[in-house]
Design a protein around this motif. Structure first.
Motif, PDB file in Angstrom:
ATOM      1  N   ALA A  14       0.833  -1.208   0.000  1.00  9.07           N
ATOM      2  CA  ALA A  14       0.000   0.000   0.000  1.00  9.07           C
ATOM      3  C   ALA A  14       0.865   1.255   0.000  1.00  9.07           C
ATOM      4  N   ALA A  25      -1.976   8.453   0.400  1.00 15.55           N
ATOM      5  CA  ALA A  25      -2.425   7.557   1.469  1.00 15.55           C
ATOM      6  C   ALA A  25      -3.945   7.401   1.458  1.00 15.55           C
ATOM      7  N   THR A  26      -4.664   8.496   1.151  1.00 12.21           N
ATOM      8  CA  THR A  26      -6.123   8.418   1.132  1.00 12.21           C
ATOM      9  C   THR A  26      -6.616   7.561  -0.029  1.00 12.21           C
ATOM     10  N   THR A  83      -6.018   3.954   0.891  1.00 11.40           N
ATOM     11  CA  THR A  83      -7.027   3.514   1.856  1.00 11.40           C
ATOM     12  C   THR A  83      -8.343   3.193   1.155  1.00 11.40           C
ATOM     13  N   ARG A 120      -7.967  -0.125  -0.706  1.00  9.46           N
ATOM     14  CA  ARG A 120      -7.900  -1.281   0.196  1.00  9.46           C
ATOM     15  C   ARG A 120      -9.279  -1.626   0.756  1.00  9.46           C
ATOM     16  N   LEU A 121     -10.000  -0.621   1.247  1.00 11.58           N
ATOM     17  CA  LEU A 121     -11.305  -0.867   1.856  1.00 11.58           C
ATOM     18  C   LEU A 121     -12.381  -1.136   0.808  1.00 11.58           C
ATOM     19  N   ASN A 156      -7.961   2.579   9.504  1.00 11.20           N
ATOM     20  CA  ASN A 156      -7.131   2.399   8.311  1.00 11.20           C
ATOM     21  C   ASN A 156      -6.648   3.721   7.737  1.00 11.20           C
ATOM     22  N   SER A 157      -7.513   4.737   7.753  1.00  6.65           N
ATOM     23  CA  SER A 157      -7.103   6.041   7.230  1.00  6.65           C
ATOM     24  C   SER A 157      -5.954   6.622   8.040  1.00  6.65           C
ATOM     25  N   TYR A 163      -2.663   4.504   7.450  1.00 10.61           N
ATOM     26  CA  TYR A 163      -1.990   4.735   6.165  1.00 10.61           C
ATOM     27  C   TYR A 163      -1.365   6.127   6.115  1.00 10.61           C
ATOM     28  N   VAL A 204     -14.467   6.506   3.030  1.00  7.73           N
ATOM     29  CA  VAL A 204     -13.130   6.950   2.612  1.00  7.73           C
ATOM     30  C   VAL A 204     -13.052   7.283   1.129  1.00  7.73           C
ATOM     31  N   SER A 247      -4.211  -7.836   3.184  1.00  8.03           N
ATOM     32  CA  SER A 247      -4.568  -7.207   4.452  1.00  8.03           C
ATOM     33  C   SER A 247      -5.847  -7.767   5.062  1.00  8.03           C
TER      34      SER A 247
END
Length: 302
Positions: A33, A42-43, A46, A49-50, A87-88, A91, A194, A222
């Motif tokens: 990631a 990073a956002t 995230t 990933r989610l 998670n936010s 990351y 997110v 993850s």
């Protein structure tokens, strides 16, 4: 889930590898990631990933939400909020500080929760020990000759606070809803929460095939892989052993950061991470012993 019977070393040995493998998978996912940060931030990572994890879980679990009560919906939504925030923040933290340092700081959340739930003053010793370890991380620097980014540390601690909330809500959702239906819906809630920040930061780059491919790797590493491994391991391992093995995660994160991200940490930081691992393992063993004595009051202490 019932604990594994004592005296089954041969049968539990593969399960030990599964738990360690699950922890390694989570950290490898975080390392992958972080490789997306230069492209989508990073956002954006995230959101990928989610969002992808939500799609996978919905396809596999297929929750029957039409029969849910308001309480079940409230718990699942709250679970999703904690998942999104955890998670936010995490990351955003590993965008600024080494992976091993971030996971070590984050571990304070569930460790403090564990001590609070036991309500024993002596368990505060483990929290103080872990806190000393985290404070020592600041003396070690970032491994590149500079000081640790304080905002990164703060974000990791915020992630730890939401991790503690995630633990509490996970137990309640698990009791209120069958299987993984609550997790599936919570993942959708988290993904929706997110997504706006991810789109604002990355835009159309989120839909690039190479980015989506890496996002799928992150989601699988993850979520899907570690959950599957832990589910099998929990059927074979005593709860105490499982908890102690999970305490290795800060050390595993530091190793993954070194091997995959070239994040070599100075000796004081390595020692501080070891202290947090010991504190977490000690807290796990102490809490488990208290439950054993409460269930079997005539069993002598070891």
């Amino acid at each position: 889930m019932s604990a594994a019977p004592a005296g089954t070393t041969a049968s539990t040995s593969p399960a030990v590898g599964m738990v360690v493998g699950a922890a390694a998978s989570v950290q490898v996912g975080a390392a992958v990631a972080s490789g997306l940060f230069a492209t989508v931030g990073a956002t954006g990572a995230t959101a990928l990933r989610l969002g992808i994890a939500a799609v996978v879980l919905l396809a596999v679990v297929r929750p029957r939400v039409r029969t849910w009560t308001r309480r079940q919906w409230r718990l699942s939504v709250a679970f999703g909020v904690s998942l999104a925030a955890m998670n936010s923040a995490f990351y955003l933290a590993i965008e600024r500080i080494p992976l091993g340092v971030a996971v070590t700081c984050e571990f304070l959340g569930p460790l403090v929760l564990s001590a609070a739930l036991t309500r024993r003053a002596r368990d505060l010793v483990w929290v103080v020990l872990a806190l000393l370890g985290v404070l020592t991380l600041g003396l070690g620097g970032d491994g590149a000759g500079g000081d640790l980014d304080l905002l990164g540390v703060a974000l990791a601690l915020v992630a730890g606070a939401f991790w503690a909330g995630y633990v509490l809500l996970s137990a309640r959702v698990g009791a209120a809803l069958p299987g993984q239906s609550g997790l599936a819906v919570a993942s959708v809630v988290a993904g929706v929460l997110v997504l706006p920040a991810g789109l604002a930061g990355a835009g159309a780059d989120l839909l690039h095939p190479a980015v989506l491919g890496l996002g799928l790797v992150v989601a699988l590493a993850s979520s899907v892989v570690p959950y599957s491994l832990e589910l099998v391991a929990l059927r074979r391992l005593p709860e105490r052993t499982f908890g102690v093995l999970l305490s290795l995660e800060p050390g595993i994160a530091a190793l993954v950061g070194f091997l995959l991200l070239s994040q070599a940490l100075p000796l004081p930081s390595v020692a501080a991470i070891a202290v947090v691992v010991v504190a977490s393992a000690g807290s796990t063993l102490s809490a488990r012993r208290e439950r054993d004595l409460a269930t079997h009051p005539h069993v002598p202490g070891g």
